[in-house]
Scaffold this motif. Structure first.
Motif, PDB file in Angstrom:
ATOM      1  N   LEU A 214     -13.964  91.341 -64.231  1.00 22.90           N
ATOM      2  CA  LEU A 214     -14.447  92.397 -64.978  1.00 22.90           C
ATOM      3  C   LEU A 214     -14.182  93.948 -64.196  1.00 22.90           C
ATOM      4  O   LEU A 214     -13.712  94.811 -64.635  1.00 22.90           O
ATOM      5  N   SER A 217     -10.710  94.448 -64.390  1.00 25.31           N
ATOM      6  CA  SER A 217     -10.160  94.947 -65.538  1.00 25.31           C
ATOM      7  C   SER A 217     -10.558  96.803 -65.465  1.00 25.31           C
ATOM      8  O   SER A 217      -9.724  97.474 -65.961  1.00 25.31           O
ATOM      9  N   ASN A 251     -14.047 100.264 -71.388  1.00 20.29           N
ATOM     10  CA  ASN A 251     -14.891 100.565 -70.447  1.00 20.29           C
ATOM     11  C   ASN A 251     -16.302 100.560 -70.593  1.00 20.29           C
ATOM     12  O   ASN A 251     -17.116  99.738 -69.849  1.00 20.29           O
ATOM     13  N   HIS A 254     -17.334  96.864 -70.902  1.00 21.78           N
ATOM     14  CA  HIS A 254     -17.127  96.303 -69.645  1.00 21.78           C
ATOM     15  C   HIS A 254     -18.683  96.784 -68.949  1.00 21.78           C
ATOM     16  O   HIS A 254     -19.244  95.850 -68.079  1.00 21.78           O
TER      17      HIS A 254
END
Length: 346
Positions: A214, A217, A251, A254
């Protein structure tokens, strides 16, 4: 020592992408927010140095002669460093706080005294000044209000003492980020940055194979956003905004998976999505603030409808921009309205 009035401003800041991931060595994109803190410095000849902070109700003045006698030997060696506890206590004695002052008022005055003494001590005599600082930034919302306050003080005092040339003038722009219109929304839900950072760290320890990807990313999202903004700086196109919106959505998901979301932020995202807009938290999360991208082709009535819907949720909302100029010097005419408001004339 300059003898003219100085008007200085400094922007707030938001994290566009990379909050929390940056704690673990990833990239974060911080951008200047065009909600600003303003400072007016007026040289005086009354033997006083005064500080006025109308946003928090602080008005304090000190005799320059008394400050001149203060032992500032701890500032004599090289660059000024963070004061140790003993030095802070000495400044508290000089500050002479009212008993009912909260931590915000106390810290603001201590920061001023420390910067005033550290910067102006090289003058033949400490200058007599009247300084007023006011802000468009809400305090404690993770938007850099404390930093903007300190930057304004340092820039004005260094300029007044002729230690640096003037900061940027009104028309000078050095931003590498294209100006993007946004809605900035404060959910007004308090949160502890320390606790939220610790929560992500604990989740990383507990689920390393899940959380580390995560964070990687999020790092990639920051990199992709930086690339898109670089392209937009020279030739912005509608498709760039579509990519920015996708990155915002990814985002935000996430950040929820990292455990720093909040029901208020979910509500913010739902409200703006209902109006075809894309939002994410900015900063620590757990409440606090969120940003919503406004495309250039968006009709103003849709923007107003979104703002009204967010206000109906009990949130504060500002229509502003990111990619703003940094610390700047202004003429009196260019900031007439701001100065009148800051000095309590309006």
């Amino acid at each position: 020592m300059l003898s003219r009035v100085l008007l200085v401003s400094s922007p707030g800041k938001v994290i566009l992408h990379g909050e929390h991931a940056v704690v673990h060595g990833k990239v974060a994109l911080a951008v200047a927010l065009n909600l600003r803190t303003f400072l007016r410095l007026q040289p005086q000849s009354n033997g006083k140095v005064s500080l006025n902070l109308p946003n928090i109700g602080v008005t304090q003045a000190w005799d320059v002669a008394r400050l001149q006698l203060l032992d500032t030997s701890f500032m004599e060696q090289g660059d000024v460093t963070v004061p140790v506890a003993e030095q802070v206590e000495k400044l508290k004695e000089v500050a002479d706080f009212p008993e009912n002052w909260a931590a915000t008022e106390r810290l603001a005055v201590l920061a001023f005294l420390y910067l005033y003494l550290a910067i102006c001590r090289r003058q033949r005599a400490l200058p007599s000044l009247d300084i007023t600082v006011w802000s468009e930034l809400p305090p404690g919302a993770g938007l850099g209000s404390s930093a903007a306050y300190s930057v304004c003080l340092a820039a004005a005092l260094l300029t007044a003492c002729e230690d640096i040339p003037n900061p940027l003038e009104d028309s000078a722009h050095t931003s590498r980020t294209p100006a993007l219109q946004i809605l900035l929304t404060n959910t007004k839900v308090p949160r502890s940055t320390k606790a939220l950072v610790a929560g992500v760290r604990n989740r990383l320890i507990k689920f390393p194979d899940i959380v580390e990807p995560l964070l990687t990313s999020v790092d990639a999202i920051s990199g992709e956003c930086e690339h898109v903004l670089g392209e937009m700086a020279s030739a912005p196109a509608p498709e760039h905004y579509l990519v920015l919106e996708e990155l915002i959505d990814m985002n935000q998901h996430h950040l929820n998976a990292l455990g720093v979301g909040h029901a208020s932020l979910d509500q913010l995202c739902r409200v703006t999505a209902a109006h075809g807009l894309h939002s994410k938290l900015t900063g620590a999360g757990g409440g606090g603030c969120g940003i919503t991208l406004l495309r250039p082709d968006l009709e103003q009535d849709k923007v107003e409808a979104t703002k009204q819907a967010l206000a109906a949720c009990g949130f504060d909302c500002w229509e502003t921009s990111i990619g703003a100029p940094g610390v700047s010097m202004h003429s009196a005419t260019s900031l007439e309205g701001h100065v009148r408001q800051g000095l309590g004339i309006l």
